[in-house]
Design an enzyme around this catalytic site. Sequence first.
Site, PDB file in Angstrom:
ATOM      1  N   THR A  62      10.235 -15.165  -0.729  1.00 10.01           N
ATOM      2  CA  THR A  62      10.769 -15.244  -2.084  1.00 10.01           C
ATOM      3  C   THR A  62       9.966 -14.322  -3.004  1.00 10.01           C
ATOM      4  O   THR A  62       9.057 -13.611  -2.549  1.00 10.01           O
ATOM      5  CB  THR A  62      10.820 -16.724  -2.563  1.00 10.01           C
ATOM      6  N   LYS A  66      10.163  -9.730  -1.584  1.00  9.39           N
ATOM      7  CA  LYS A  66      11.320  -9.381  -0.742  1.00  9.39           C
ATOM      8  C   LYS A  66      11.314  -7.907  -0.328  1.00  9.39           C
ATOM      9  O   LYS A  66      11.812  -7.562   0.744  1.00  9.39           O
ATOM     10  CB  LYS A  66      12.626  -9.750  -1.457  1.00  9.39           C
ATOM     11  N   GLY A 130      19.227  -7.478  -7.099  1.00 12.69           N
ATOM     12  CA  GLY A 130      19.140  -7.753  -5.674  1.00 12.69           C
ATOM     13  C   GLY A 130      20.182  -8.736  -5.167  1.00 12.69           C
ATOM     14  O   GLY A 130      20.734  -8.547  -4.076  1.00 12.69           O
ATOM     15  N   LYS A 156      23.675   1.247 -12.826  1.00 13.14           N
ATOM     16  CA  LYS A 156      23.362   0.432 -11.645  1.00 13.14           C
ATOM     17  C   LYS A 156      24.619  -0.232 -11.083  1.00 13.14           C
ATOM     18  O   LYS A 156      24.778  -0.368  -9.873  1.00 13.14           O
ATOM     19  CB  LYS A 156      22.304  -0.621 -12.001  1.00 13.14           C
TER      20      LYS A 156
HETATM   21  P1  NDP Z   1      17.210  -8.975 -10.409  1.00 14.61           P
HETATM   22  O1  NDP Z   1      15.983  -9.018 -11.239  1.00 14.61           O
HETATM   23  O2  NDP Z   1      17.248  -8.135  -9.184  1.00 14.61           O
HETATM   24  O3  NDP Z   1      18.435  -8.469 -11.333  1.00 14.61           O
HETATM   25  C1  NDP Z   1      18.601  -9.021 -12.603  1.00 14.61           C
HETATM   26  C2  NDP Z   1      19.936  -8.566 -13.202  1.00 14.61           C
HETATM   27  O4  NDP Z   1      20.149  -9.318 -14.390  1.00 14.61           O
HETATM   28  C3  NDP Z   1      19.993  -7.090 -13.577  1.00 14.61           C
HETATM   29  O5  NDP Z   1      21.278  -6.595 -13.280  1.00 14.61           O
HETATM   30  C4  NDP Z   1      19.746  -7.135 -15.110  1.00 14.61           C
HETATM   31  O6  NDP Z   1      20.385  -6.068 -15.792  1.00 14.61           O
HETATM   32  C5  NDP Z   1      20.454  -8.421 -15.451  1.00 14.61           C
HETATM   33  N1  NDP Z   1      19.983  -9.048 -16.702  1.00 14.61           N
HETATM   34  C6  NDP Z   1      18.769  -9.610 -16.947  1.00 14.61           C
HETATM   35  N2  NDP Z   1      18.727 -10.138 -18.187  1.00 14.61           N
HETATM   36  C7  NDP Z   1      19.940  -9.894 -18.750  1.00 14.61           C
HETATM   37  C8  NDP Z   1      20.518 -10.174 -20.019  1.00 14.61           C
HETATM   38  N3  NDP Z   1      19.824 -10.837 -20.962  1.00 14.61           N
HETATM   39  N4  NDP Z   1      21.785  -9.795 -20.265  1.00 14.61           N
HETATM   40  C9  NDP Z   1      22.495  -9.113 -19.314  1.00 14.61           C
HETATM   41  N5  NDP Z   1      21.994  -8.819 -18.087  1.00 14.61           N
HETATM   42  C10 NDP Z   1      20.738  -9.196 -17.808  1.00 14.61           C
HETATM   43  O7  NDP Z   1      17.573 -10.497 -10.088  1.00 14.61           O
HETATM   44  P2  NDP Z   1      18.243 -11.100  -8.757  1.00 14.61           P
HETATM   45  O8  NDP Z   1      19.453 -10.310  -8.449  1.00 14.61           O
HETATM   46  O9  NDP Z   1      17.207 -11.282  -7.724  1.00 14.61           O
HETATM   47  O10 NDP Z   1      18.645 -12.584  -9.251  1.00 14.61           O
HETATM   48  C11 NDP Z   1      19.732 -12.780 -10.129  1.00 14.61           C
HETATM   49  C12 NDP Z   1      19.989 -14.274 -10.317  1.00 14.61           C
HETATM   50  O11 NDP Z   1      20.362 -14.860  -9.074  1.00 14.61           O
HETATM   51  C13 NDP Z   1      18.785 -15.067 -10.823  1.00 14.61           C
HETATM   52  O12 NDP Z   1      19.225 -16.045 -11.753  1.00 14.61           O
HETATM   53  C14 NDP Z   1      18.265 -15.755  -9.572  1.00 14.61           C
HETATM   54  O13 NDP Z   1      17.585 -16.955  -9.859  1.00 14.61           O
HETATM   55  C15 NDP Z   1      19.566 -16.021  -8.841  1.00 14.61           C
HETATM   56  N6  NDP Z   1      19.399 -16.195  -7.385  1.00 14.61           N
HETATM   57  C16 NDP Z   1      19.767 -17.381  -6.843  1.00 14.61           C
HETATM   58  C17 NDP Z   1      19.615 -17.615  -5.490  1.00 14.61           C
HETATM   59  C18 NDP Z   1      20.039 -18.938  -4.923  1.00 14.61           C
HETATM   60  O14 NDP Z   1      19.708 -19.215  -3.768  1.00 14.61           O
HETATM   61  N7  NDP Z   1      20.755 -19.764  -5.660  1.00 14.61           N
HETATM   62  C19 NDP Z   1      19.061 -16.576  -4.591  1.00 14.61           C
HETATM   63  C20 NDP Z   1      18.755 -15.326  -5.261  1.00 14.61           C
HETATM   64  C21 NDP Z   1      18.911 -15.161  -6.609  1.00 14.61           C
HETATM   65  P3  NDP Z   1      19.692  -4.606 -15.940  1.00 14.61           P
HETATM   66  O15 NDP Z   1      19.916  -3.916 -14.643  1.00 14.61           O
HETATM   67  O16 NDP Z   1      20.418  -3.987 -17.067  1.00 14.61           O
HETATM   68  O17 NDP Z   1      18.229  -4.869 -16.228  1.00 14.61           O
END
Ligand code: NDP
Length: 277
Positions: A62, A66, A130, A156
């Site tokens: 985690t 990763k 991710g 992205k």
């Molecule tokens: P990342 O950090 O890789 O990506 C985050 C994304 O969120 C980016 O696209 C970013 O946009 C966007 N973002 C962040 N803040 C905002 C905002 N205020 N408004 C709009 N867009 C925003 O995160 P992950 O992909 O790893 O995780 C995403 C979600 O999935 C999390 O909530 C995580 O907890 C959840 N998750 C749940 C799992 C489960 O087992 N239930 C497993 C894995 C993840 P930008 O590119 O513009 O910065």
Amino acid sequence: MTDRYAVIGNPIEQSKSPFIHMAFAQVTGQDIDYGKVLGPLGGFAQAVDAFRAAGGRGMNVTAPFKLDAFAYATDLAPSAQMAGAVNAMKFEGERVYAENFDGVGLVRDVVHNLACPLKGKRVLVLGAGGATRGALLPFLAEQPAELVVVNRTVAKAQELAQLAHKHQTGQVPVQGLGYEQLQGKQFDVVFNATSASLTAELPPLPASVFAPGALAYELAYGKGLTPFLKLAQQAGVTHLADGVGMLAEQAAEAFVWWRGVRPDTTSVIQQLTVPLV
Ligand code: NDP
């Protein structure tokens, strides 16, 4: 002999993986021990080396490791290659087999547990991090009518759409858009795969995107009614879900991979569910 597994992260106290895997072991009669490893920042490889040297058979990975696990693996499954990240490893001698089960776990939760087939549906995914990356191929395999990825940083989203086009064998139209381009569009399933909910923020999503009868799915879990789910509810959506099922299903995929037996996830999901209020 008891086989040893663990989850590695930093921080790690919050992880539900030991609870989930020990519950799976109990119902399937598998003799395993599953612990937590606090990986030092910058010291992932040494921590995993030590776990392997002590006889460890596999690990979940985690945040923030990763990508370190991706670099550490000797054999990357297509799911890990596509996601560019690893969330499960299996150790066999010198080999380190690596997978990413987040995407397949998400789709299994939606299609199997929530009884919401994605075939023929208009699917919108918020966020291009991710989690979205790892879910692209599992989504496309379900043959939705269309897949739209929307992101604050539009480039992205466009990059992921191109990646999806490159890898898919079917004919699912995939687009990467900015939020302002969602005006006038409607979707049957909307996933919030941004990390906005972790800080109680809301992506700039027009409430009009939810089609009648839509499912709104928040990937974050244990947070109750997040701003995204609240928006959906206020827009009239009655089918709301969070990522607790995804969490349990990705764990189940790792368990099958390690142990060769699929655990039922119902009880674990029930025990970890935080009501969406
Ligand atoms: P990342 O950090 O890789 O990506 C985050 C994304 O969120 C980016 O696209 C970013 O946009 C966007 N973002 C962040 N803040 C905002 C905002 N205020 N408004 C709009 N867009 C925003 O995160 P992950 O992909 O790893 O995780 C995403 C979600 O999935 C999390 O909530 C995580 O907890 C959840 N998750 C749940 C799992 C489960 O087992 N239930 C497993 C894995 C993840 P930008 O590119 O513009 O910065």
